[in-house]
Design a protein around this motif. Structure first.
Motif, mmCIF file in Angstrom:
data_model
loop_
_atom_site.group_PDB
_atom_site.id
_atom_site.type_symbol
_atom_site.label_atom_id
_atom_site.label_comp_id
_atom_site.label_asym_id
_atom_site.label_seq_id
_atom_site.Cartn_x
_atom_site.Cartn_y
_atom_site.Cartn_z
ATOM 1 N N ARG A 129 0.858 -1.188 0.000
ATOM 2 C CA ARG A 129 0.000 0.000 0.000
ATOM 3 C C ARG A 129 0.892 1.234 0.000
ATOM 4 N NH1 ARG A 129 0.620 1.822 5.074
ATOM 5 N NH2 ARG A 129 0.753 0.341 6.762
ATOM 6 N N ALA A 130 0.334 2.313 -0.556
ATOM 7 C CA ALA A 130 1.038 3.592 -0.593
ATOM 8 C C ALA A 130 -0.003 4.692 -0.721
ATOM 9 C CB ALA A 130 2.005 3.641 -1.770
ATOM 10 N N ASP A 131 0.420 5.934 -0.490
ATOM 11 C CA ASP A 131 -0.507 7.064 -0.643
ATOM 12 C C ASP A 131 -1.102 7.109 -2.046
ATOM 13 O OD1 ASP A 131 0.093 7.846 1.931
ATOM 14 O OD2 ASP A 131 1.457 9.446 1.330
ATOM 15 N N ASP A 132 -0.302 6.736 -3.035
ATOM 16 C CA ASP A 132 -0.718 6.838 -4.433
ATOM 17 C C ASP A 132 -0.953 5.482 -5.090
ATOM 18 O OD1 ASP A 132 1.915 6.041 -4.431
ATOM 19 O OD2 ASP A 132 2.533 7.375 -6.060
ATOM 20 N N TYR A 133 -1.064 4.416 -4.294
ATOM 21 C CA TYR A 133 -1.192 3.090 -4.888
ATOM 22 C C TYR A 133 -1.886 2.142 -3.928
ATOM 23 C CZ TYR A 133 0.359 -1.075 -7.499
ATOM 24 O OH TYR A 133 0.413 -2.235 -8.219
ATOM 25 N N ARG A 134 -2.976 1.568 -4.387
ATOM 26 C CA ARG A 134 -3.724 0.572 -3.612
ATOM 27 C C ARG A 134 -4.023 -0.626 -4.506
ATOM 28 N NH1 ARG A 134 -3.544 1.899 1.756
ATOM 29 N NH2 ARG A 134 -4.023 4.082 2.031
ATOM 30 N N PRO A 135 -3.028 -1.497 -4.700
ATOM 31 C CA PRO A 135 -3.273 -2.661 -5.560
ATOM 32 C C PRO A 135 -4.198 -3.642 -4.867
ATOM 33 C CG PRO A 135 -1.185 -2.902 -4.460
ATOM 34 C CD PRO A 135 -1.709 -1.531 -4.090
ATOM 35 N N PRO A 136 -4.830 -4.515 -5.653
ATOM 36 C CA PRO A 136 -5.594 -5.586 -5.013
ATOM 37 C C PRO A 136 -4.620 -6.446 -4.214
ATOM 38 C CG PRO A 136 -5.722 -5.737 -7.425
ATOM 39 C CD PRO A 136 -4.830 -4.593 -7.092
ATOM 40 N N ASN A 137 -4.900 -6.643 -2.962
ATOM 41 C CA ASN A 137 -4.005 -7.415 -2.106
ATOM 42 C C ASN A 137 -4.616 -8.755 -1.773
ATOM 43 O OD1 ASN A 137 -1.550 -5.901 -1.471
ATOM 44 N ND2 ASN A 137 -2.963 -4.346 -0.745
ATOM 45 N N PRO A 138 -3.845 -9.778 -1.529
ATOM 46 C CA PRO A 138 -2.385 -9.784 -1.570
ATOM 47 C C PRO A 138 -1.883 -9.811 -3.001
ATOM 48 C CG PRO A 138 -3.163 -11.974 -1.061
ATOM 49 C CD PRO A 138 -4.373 -11.084 -1.129
ATOM 50 N N ILE A 139 -0.598 -9.487 -3.169
ATOM 51 C CA ILE A 139 0.030 -9.562 -4.481
ATOM 52 C C ILE A 139 1.060 -10.682 -4.466
ATOM 53 C CG2 ILE A 139 -0.336 -7.141 -5.037
ATOM 54 C CD1 ILE A 139 2.664 -6.674 -4.425
ATOM 55 N N ARG A 140 1.255 -11.255 -5.622
ATOM 56 C CA ARG A 140 2.270 -12.302 -5.767
ATOM 57 C C ARG A 140 3.554 -11.632 -6.229
ATOM 58 N NH1 ARG A 140 1.933 -17.588 -9.670
ATOM 59 N NH2 ARG A 140 3.910 -18.487 -8.997
ATOM 60 N N ALA A 141 4.644 -12.047 -5.673
ATOM 61 C CA ALA A 141 5.941 -11.489 -6.004
ATOM 62 C C ALA A 141 6.938 -12.627 -6.111
ATOM 63 C CB ALA A 141 6.370 -10.492 -4.928
ATOM 64 N N LYS A 142 8.163 -12.300 -6.520
ATOM 65 C CA LYS A 142 9.198 -13.326 -6.530
ATOM 66 C C LYS A 142 10.544 -12.690 -6.249
ATOM 67 C CE LYS A 142 10.774 -13.754 -11.296
ATOM 68 N NZ LYS A 142 10.944 -14.671 -12.408
ATOM 69 N N GLN A 143 11.444 -13.538 -5.851
ATOM 70 C CA GLN A 143 12.809 -13.128 -5.570
ATOM 71 C C GLN A 143 13.730 -14.278 -5.923
ATOM 72 O OE1 GLN A 143 14.924 -14.579 -2.986
ATOM 73 N NE2 GLN A 143 13.382 -16.169 -2.685
ATOM 74 N N ASP A 144 14.968 -13.956 -6.122
ATOM 75 C CA ASP A 144 15.991 -14.990 -6.182
ATOM 76 C C ASP A 144 17.278 -14.373 -5.674
ATOM 77 O OD1 ASP A 144 17.088 -17.479 -6.478
ATOM 78 O OD2 ASP A 144 17.291 -17.376 -8.650
ATOM 79 N N SER A 145 18.132 -15.222 -5.184
ATOM 80 C CA SER A 145 19.367 -14.743 -4.580
ATOM 81 C C SER A 145 20.508 -15.679 -4.935
ATOM 82 C CB SER A 145 19.208 -14.658 -3.063
ATOM 83 O OG SER A 145 18.881 -15.934 -2.545
ATOM 84 N N VAL A 146 21.708 -15.154 -4.790
ATOM 85 C CA VAL A 146 22.918 -15.950 -4.973
ATOM 86 C C VAL A 146 23.830 -15.700 -3.778
ATOM 87 C CG1 VAL A 146 22.840 -16.083 -7.492
ATOM 88 C CG2 VAL A 146 24.003 -14.166 -6.384
ATOM 89 N N CYS A 147 24.624 -16.702 -3.483
ATOM 90 C CA CYS A 147 25.567 -16.613 -2.370
ATOM 91 C C CYS A 147 26.959 -17.024 -2.832
ATOM 92 C CB CYS A 147 25.103 -17.509 -1.217
ATOM 93 S SG CYS A 147 23.692 -16.879 -0.323
ATOM 94 N N PRO A 148 27.534 -16.294 -3.792
ATOM 95 C CA PRO A 148 28.891 -16.641 -4.223
ATOM 96 C C PRO A 148 29.922 -16.122 -3.228
ATOM 97 C CG PRO A 148 28.155 -14.724 -5.419
ATOM 98 C CD PRO A 148 27.000 -15.165 -4.533
ATOM 99 N N SER A 149 30.926 -16.884 -2.979
ATOM 100 C CA SER A 149 32.079 -16.455 -2.164
ATOM 101 C C SER A 149 31.683 -15.860 -0.818
ATOM 102 C CB SER A 149 32.910 -15.439 -2.946
ATOM 103 O OG SER A 149 33.283 -15.963 -4.189
ATOM 104 N N GLY A 150 30.686 -16.426 -0.184
ATOM 105 C CA GLY A 150 30.313 -15.973 1.153
ATOM 106 C C GLY A 150 29.439 -14.741 1.216
ATOM 107 N N HIS A 151 29.069 -14.158 0.076
ATOM 108 C CA HIS A 151 28.163 -13.004 0.053
ATOM 109 C C HIS A 151 26.749 -13.494 -0.237
ATOM 110 C CE1 HIS A 151 31.351 -10.003 0.116
ATOM 111 N NE2 HIS A 151 32.003 -10.756 -0.751
ATOM 112 N N ALA A 152 25.755 -12.807 0.296
ATOM 113 C CA ALA A 152 24.358 -13.131 0.008
ATOM 114 C C ALA A 152 23.710 -11.897 -0.606
ATOM 115 C CB ALA A 152 23.627 -13.533 1.289
ATOM 116 N N TRP A 153 23.211 -12.042 -1.834
ATOM 117 C CA TRP A 153 22.599 -10.924 -2.541
ATOM 118 C C TRP A 153 21.332 -11.356 -3.251
ATOM 119 C CZ3 TRP A 153 28.016 -10.636 -4.711
ATOM 120 C CH2 TRP A 153 28.791 -9.701 -4.026
#
Length: 159
Positions: A129-153
């Motif tokens: 939610r935001a002052d200028d945005y009210r999407p139908p909730n809930p929303i589906r999202a996605k993420q992915d990450s990598v952990c090369p050489s001890g870093h997590a991003w």
């Protein structure tokens, strides 16, 4: 312990297709080994949501992979980041600050399930939610990450 959530209902409500993505060549060769474990993905997502909600652009910047590992940070709605905009990492801090000015707020409702090998489904369920945005909730999202050489991003964020 990670709670298992069913995202099918939220996906049906949101109508958002998450599609597929390809890791950069240098990460693609060993993507299974470089993908972060489920517990790290959960920590990264929670940290990103907290940083987004407080407008902490520097913290978001630290959580998102640098080039060339970065793929995209996409968002629908006002100030949308889609297509080439989503792939332009140099504008990420400004986007976070702009959305904070509009009191854009995320609530993490759930993660995808964990399979038998301990891999986390990449999907998320968020309320937004935001002052200028009210999407139908809930929303589906996605993420992915990598952990090369001890870093997590995070390399992908789509909402």
């Amino acid at each position: 312990m990670l709670t298992r959530y069913c995202v099918a209902g939220a996906a049906a409500l949101s109508g958002v297709s998450l599609g597929f993505f390809v890791l950069p060549d240098r990460l693609q060769a060993d993507s299974a080994a470089s993908r972060c474990p489920a517990s790290t993905q959960v920590r990264l997502v929670r940290s990103l949501v907290a940083a987004f909600n407080t407008g902490n652009a520097a913290a978001v910047d630290r959580l998102v992979a640098p080039e060339p590992a970065f793929r995209w940070f996409s968002a629908s709605g006002p100030d949308h980041r889609l297509g080439k905009r989503a792939e332009d990492r140099s504008t990420l801090r400004a986007y976070i600050r702009q959305r904070h000015r509009h009191r854009d707020h995320l609530t993490l409702m759930g993660f995808g399930s964990i399979d038998e090998q301990g891999h986390l489904d990449l999907s998320l369920v968020l309320k937004r939610r935001a002052d200028d945005y009210r999407p139908p909730n809930p929303i589906r999202a996605k993420q992915d990450s990598v952990c090369p050489s001890g870093h997590a991003w995070l390399v992908v964020w789509s909402m």
